[in-house]
Write a protein that holds these residues in place. Structure first.
Motif, PDB file in Angstrom:
ATOM      1  N   SER A 216       0.880  -1.191   0.042  1.00 31.99           N
ATOM      2  CA  SER A 216      -0.048   0.118  -0.031  1.00 31.99           C
ATOM      3  C   SER A 216       0.629   1.282  -0.232  1.00 31.99           C
ATOM      4  N   ALA A 217       1.854   1.274   0.941  1.00 33.69           N
ATOM      5  CA  ALA A 217       3.051   2.430   0.758  1.00 33.69           C
ATOM      6  C   ALA A 217       3.518   2.785  -0.410  1.00 33.69           C
ATOM      7  N   ILE A 218       4.038   1.626  -1.059  1.00 34.77           N
ATOM      8  CA  ILE A 218       4.319   1.679  -2.655  1.00 34.77           C
ATOM      9  C   ILE A 218       3.537   2.208  -3.274  1.00 34.77           C
ATOM     10  N   LEU A 219       2.295   1.794  -3.355  1.00 37.05           N
ATOM     11  CA  LEU A 219       1.244   2.350  -4.278  1.00 37.05           C
ATOM     12  C   LEU A 219       0.935   3.609  -4.076  1.00 37.05           C
ATOM     13  N   ALA A 220       1.006   3.995  -2.898  1.00 36.82           N
ATOM     14  CA  ALA A 220       0.767   5.398  -2.325  1.00 36.82           C
ATOM     15  C   ALA A 220       1.663   6.280  -3.063  1.00 36.82           C
ATOM     16  N   SER A 221       2.976   5.805  -2.872  1.00 38.56           N
ATOM     17  CA  SER A 221       4.198   6.640  -3.610  1.00 38.56           C
ATOM     18  C   SER A 221       3.988   6.680  -5.035  1.00 38.56           C
ATOM     19  N   VAL A 222       3.600   5.648  -5.766  1.00 35.99           N
ATOM     20  CA  VAL A 222       3.565   5.728  -7.254  1.00 35.99           C
ATOM     21  C   VAL A 222       2.494   6.664  -7.462  1.00 35.99           C
ATOM     22  N   VAL A 223       1.370   6.600  -6.768  1.00 36.99           N
ATOM     23  CA  VAL A 223       0.096   7.396  -7.214  1.00 36.99           C
ATOM     24  C   VAL A 223       0.615   8.909  -7.071  1.00 36.99           C
ATOM     25  N   ALA A 224       1.436   9.390  -5.894  1.00 37.91           N
ATOM     26  CA  ALA A 224       1.978  10.512  -5.655  1.00 37.91           C
ATOM     27  C   ALA A 224       2.893  11.266  -6.594  1.00 37.91           C
ATOM     28  N   VAL A 225       3.650  10.075  -7.186  1.00 35.68           N
ATOM     29  CA  VAL A 225       4.683  10.899  -8.208  1.00 35.68           C
ATOM     30  C   VAL A 225       4.101  10.858  -9.297  1.00 35.68           C
ATOM     31  N   PHE A 226       3.082  10.165  -9.821  1.00 36.73           N
ATOM     32  CA  PHE A 226       2.187  10.179 -10.860  1.00 36.73           C
ATOM     33  C   PHE A 226       1.426  11.585 -10.978  1.00 36.73           C
ATOM     34  N   PHE A 227       1.007  11.841  -9.860  1.00 38.12           N
ATOM     35  CA  PHE A 227       0.159  13.059  -9.829  1.00 38.12           C
ATOM     36  C   PHE A 227       0.850  14.489  -9.903  1.00 38.12           C
ATOM     37  N   THR A 228       2.101  14.201  -9.106  1.00 33.56           N
ATOM     38  CA  THR A 228       3.049  15.403  -9.131  1.00 33.56           C
ATOM     39  C   THR A 228       3.512  15.772 -10.420  1.00 33.56           C
ATOM     40  N   ALA A 229       4.025  14.851 -11.030  1.00 28.41           N
ATOM     41  CA  ALA A 229       4.320  14.760 -12.319  1.00 28.41           C
ATOM     42  C   ALA A 229       3.184  15.423 -13.473  1.00 28.41           C
ATOM     43  N   ALA A 230       2.159  14.911 -13.146  1.00 33.30           N
ATOM     44  CA  ALA A 230       0.828  15.419 -14.045  1.00 33.30           C
ATOM     45  C   ALA A 230       0.573  16.765 -13.709  1.00 33.30           C
ATOM     46  N   ILE A 231       0.654  17.264 -12.426  1.00 31.97           N
ATOM     47  CA  ILE A 231       0.492  18.477 -12.115  1.00 31.97           C
ATOM     48  C   ILE A 231       1.594  19.832 -12.718  1.00 31.97           C
ATOM     49  N   ALA A 232       2.686  19.288 -12.668  1.00 34.95           N
ATOM     50  CA  ALA A 232       3.848  19.721 -13.238  1.00 34.95           C
ATOM     51  C   ALA A 232       3.963  19.920 -14.678  1.00 34.95           C
ATOM     52  N   ALA A 233       3.265  18.883 -15.196  1.00 29.94           N
ATOM     53  CA  ALA A 233       3.150  18.864 -16.655  1.00 29.94           C
ATOM     54  C   ALA A 233       2.244  19.935 -17.310  1.00 29.94           C
ATOM     55  N   VAL A 234       1.072  19.950 -16.492  1.00 29.68           N
ATOM     56  CA  VAL A 234      -0.118  20.680 -16.730  1.00 29.68           C
ATOM     57  C   VAL A 234       0.257  22.149 -16.579  1.00 29.68           C
ATOM     58  N   LYS A 235       1.071  22.612 -15.660  1.00 33.92           N
ATOM     59  CA  LYS A 235       1.743  23.971 -15.278  1.00 33.92           C
ATOM     60  C   LYS A 235       2.507  24.066 -16.380  1.00 33.92           C
ATOM     61  N   SER A 236       3.386  23.429 -16.975  1.00 32.64           N
ATOM     62  CA  SER A 236       4.388  23.756 -18.023  1.00 32.64           C
ATOM     63  C   SER A 236       3.610  24.001 -19.287  1.00 32.64           C
ATOM     64  N   VAL A 237       2.570  23.223 -19.524  1.00 33.01           N
ATOM     65  CA  VAL A 237       1.922  23.514 -20.677  1.00 33.01           C
ATOM     66  C   VAL A 237       0.980  24.823 -20.579  1.00 33.01           C
ATOM     67  N   GLY A 238       0.512  25.327 -19.332  1.00 28.43           N
ATOM     68  CA  GLY A 238      -0.076  26.562 -19.184  1.00 28.43           C
ATOM     69  C   GLY A 238       0.990  27.501 -19.316  1.00 28.43           C
ATOM     70  N   VAL A 239       2.285  27.459 -18.958  1.00 33.02           N
ATOM     71  CA  VAL A 239       3.091  28.530 -19.184  1.00 33.02           C
ATOM     72  C   VAL A 239       3.546  28.779 -20.592  1.00 33.02           C
ATOM     73  N   PHE A 240       3.778  27.501 -20.994  1.00 31.52           N
ATOM     74  CA  PHE A 240       4.160  27.645 -22.480  1.00 31.52           C
ATOM     75  C   PHE A 240       2.925  28.302 -23.564  1.00 31.52           C
ATOM     76  N   LEU A 241       1.918  28.067 -23.197  1.00 26.19           N
ATOM     77  CA  LEU A 241       0.690  28.820 -23.798  1.00 26.19           C
ATOM     78  C   LEU A 241       0.649  30.194 -23.512  1.00 26.19           C
ATOM     79  N   LYS A 242       0.713  30.667 -22.493  1.00 22.77           N
ATOM     80  CA  LYS A 242       0.791  31.838 -22.010  1.00 22.77           C
ATOM     81  C   LYS A 242       1.869  32.621 -22.535  1.00 22.77           C
ATOM     82  N   ALA A 243       2.968  32.015 -22.646  1.00 24.88           N
ATOM     83  CA  ALA A 243       4.005  32.625 -23.382  1.00 24.88           C
ATOM     84  C   ALA A 243       3.856  33.008 -24.992  1.00 24.88           C
ATOM     85  N   GLN A 244       2.953  32.031 -25.439  1.00 23.38           N
ATOM     86  CA  GLN A 244       2.670  32.052 -26.902  1.00 23.38           C
ATOM     87  C   GLN A 244       1.821  33.127 -27.399  1.00 23.38           C
ATOM     88  N   LEU A 245       0.975  33.507 -26.051  1.00 25.25           N
ATOM     89  CA  LEU A 245      -0.016  34.526 -26.260  1.00 25.25           C
ATOM     90  C   LEU A 245       0.519  36.008 -26.131  1.00 25.25           C
TER      91      LEU A 245
END
Length: 245
Positions: A216-245
């Motif tokens: 369960s601890a390993i699964l929780a760590s994997v899920v946390a890493v996944f969501f952290t990476a997903a949030i970072a990716a969304v933020k990066s895309v947002g920054v990129f789109l804002k720069a293009q505007l």
């Protein structure tokens, strides 16, 4: 057909009246994964693996002792001596500690004075597997390479055990092997079975629980890493789109 409930002591005693043997083929229903992960079902619930794999076996033993006719319990379980193995952890996490309580149920049989035959089959479900000389069987709780087996093969094994007195108080592992290297029926294999001599671990419940918590601890760590990476990716895309505007 006589209906009953193996998790109910009185029901078991009524079911075993006049019986020569018990084929204990029951198992818990597959629960919703989150229900097991977050332990939302109390162990006292009749649907919990403790009730089905442990309490029910205890009820059958008590009923067999009270019976004047029942001489054998044949119980289908699965390998449970590797609490930190991948499949043990997965099944315990998602199945209300099913592996753990199956093993504890086995130990109830070994500690009782009722003759038992414990059958540990391969992966059941598929029926499109090769037939012929594919059957393999070992005693004393020994291992075989895990393979697919059919429900009909294991049903035949459970019934056939009753014709062989030497299979009393034995733990059998049943798998299929490459065609031509096994047996076509269980007869010759059952003739060679001996009673258990292995010193099985008395209790593995705590180890199983530690394994499940680790998973369960390993699964929780994997899920946390996944969501952290997903949030970072969304933020990066947002920054990129804002720069293009």
């Amino acid at each position: 057909m006589v209906e009953g409930d193996v998790t109910d002591e009185i029901s078991c005693k009524n079911l075993l009246k006049g019986c020569d043997a018990v084929l204990a083929l029951h198992g818990p229903a597959k629960p919703p994964p989150l229900q097991s992960l977050f332990r939302l079902l109390p162990e006292s619930d009749p649907k919990h693996s403790r009730s089905v794999n442990y309490v029910a076996v205890r009820n059958l033993i008590d009923a067999a002792k009270e019976s004047t006719t029942c001489k054998r319990i044949v119980r289908v379980t699965g390998k449970g001596e590797d609490p930190f193995g991948f499949f043990s952890i997965l099944i315990n996490m998602l199945g209300h500690m099913a592996k753990a309580w199956n093993y504890e149920g086995e130990q109830l049989l070994r500690d009782s004075d009722i003759d038992y035959t414990i059958v540990r089959p391969g992966v059941m479900g598929r029926e499109d597997i090769p037939k012929g000389r594919v059957l393999a069987l070992v005693d004393n709780g020994r291992d075989l390479p895990v393979s697919a087996v059919t429900h009909s093969q294991i049903a035949d094994l459970c019934v056939s055990c009753l014709d062989y007195p030497n299979t009393a108080r034995s733990t059998l592992t049943a798998m299929n092997v490459e065609e031509g290297t096994g047996e076509e029926t269980y007869a010759r294999l059952l003739e060679r079975v001996n009673a258990d001599t292995k010193a099985f671990p008395k209790r593995l419940l705590d180890e199983h629980k530690r394994g499940a918590r680790m998973g369960s601890a390993i699964l929780a760590s994997v899920v946390a890493v996944f969501f952290t990476a997903a949030i970072a990716a969304v933020k990066s895309v947002g920054v990129f789109l804002k720069a293009q505007l």
